[in-house]
Design a protein around this motif. Structure first.
Motif, short mmCIF file in Angstrom:
data_model
loop_
_atom_site.label_atom_id
_atom_site.label_comp_id
_atom_site.label_asym_id
_atom_site.label_seq_id
_atom_site.Cartn_x
_atom_site.Cartn_y
_atom_site.Cartn_z
N PRO A 171 34.50 -8.17 72.00
CA PRO A 171 33.30 -7.92 72.65
C PRO A 171 33.36 -7.43 74.05
N ARG A 172 32.54 -6.93 74.49
CA ARG A 172 32.39 -5.99 75.82
C ARG A 172 31.16 -6.59 76.63
N THR A 173 31.40 -7.02 77.85
CA THR A 173 30.51 -6.98 78.93
C THR A 173 29.60 -5.78 79.10
N ASN A 174 28.42 -6.07 79.81
CA ASN A 174 27.81 -4.80 80.20
C ASN A 174 28.64 -3.67 80.85
N TYR A 175 29.80 -4.14 81.43
CA TYR A 175 30.43 -3.07 82.10
C TYR A 175 31.87 -2.84 81.25
N ASP A 205 37.25 0.22 80.33
CA ASP A 205 35.86 -0.16 80.56
C ASP A 205 34.95 1.18 80.73
N SER A 206 33.82 0.82 81.55
CA SER A 206 32.79 1.63 81.86
C SER A 206 33.25 2.65 82.91
N ASP A 239 33.65 -2.66 69.72
CA ASP A 239 32.34 -3.35 69.76
C ASP A 239 31.10 -2.40 69.87
N GLU A 240 30.63 -2.19 68.68
CA GLU A 240 29.72 -1.29 68.21
C GLU A 240 28.48 -1.58 68.84
N SER A 257 25.85 1.57 75.63
CA SER A 257 26.34 2.51 76.48
C SER A 257 25.62 4.04 76.21
N LYS A 258 25.42 4.19 74.98
CA LYS A 258 25.02 5.50 74.62
C LYS A 258 23.57 5.51 75.20
N VAL A 259 22.68 4.49 74.71
CA VAL A 259 21.32 4.47 75.22
C VAL A 259 21.18 4.74 76.70
#
Length: 168
Positions: free
Chosen positions: A64-68, A99-100, A146-147, A153-155
């Protein structure tokens, strides 16, 4: 923050086992107040190696990934928790995801001066890539993406482009 997040962060193994056994909370629950961290992120950041193993044994996803875009490996690398990084790697968790901002856990460890983690992660990245290639050839499915984060991220990217177009 759920009771499971708190217990994982505190290293309270008995409480975590109780919560998971009674199915009071999903081991993959995201904490929206803390950048969508999961209990596994908290355990990794706090250096609770045994907790990482317990959570994954109870169904916590290792990716899983955080917002970043931080994985649990990023969280462990930030604080120099080599034993957690070794545990994640031994469980085939992704330890080389960007990451982002394009930073992998090895870069996070480097930024914070955790040279033992940097050395380990450089070697482990190569091993992880080889394992993923072998798994693909043998048809072994891996839980390494993490789908939900990819969709968020796409949105976010679409919203940013849309916002820029409106301002032009």
């Amino acid at each position: 923050m759920t009771e499971l997040h708190q217990a994982a962060a505190a290293g309270d193994y008995d409480k975590v086992e109780e919560i998971l056994r009674q199915k009071k909370c999903s081991p993959n629950e995201r904490d929206i107040d803390w950048s969508n961290k999961t209990p596994l992120h908290w355990a990794a950041a706090k250096g609770h190696t045994k907790m990482v193993r317990v959570l994954i044994a109870h169904g916590a996803r290792p990716c899983p990934r955080t917002n970043y875009g931080w994985t649990p490996a990023h969280s462990a690398a930030e604080y120099g928790h080599l034993s957690v990084l070794r545990q994640l790697h031994s469980l085939n968790a992704p330890i080389d995801k960007e990451d982002s901002y394009g930073d992998k856990p090895v870069r996070i460890a480097e930024i914070y001066g955790h040279l033992d983690c940097v050395r380990f992660l450089l070697k482990a990245e190569t091993e992880g890539q080889a394992y993923r290639k072998m798994a693909a050839l043998k048809g072994i499915s891996l839980d390494d993406s993490d789908e939900e984060w990819a969709q968020r991220s796409k949105v976010n990217e679409e919203n940013l482009i849309s916002h820029r177009n409106i301002q032009v």
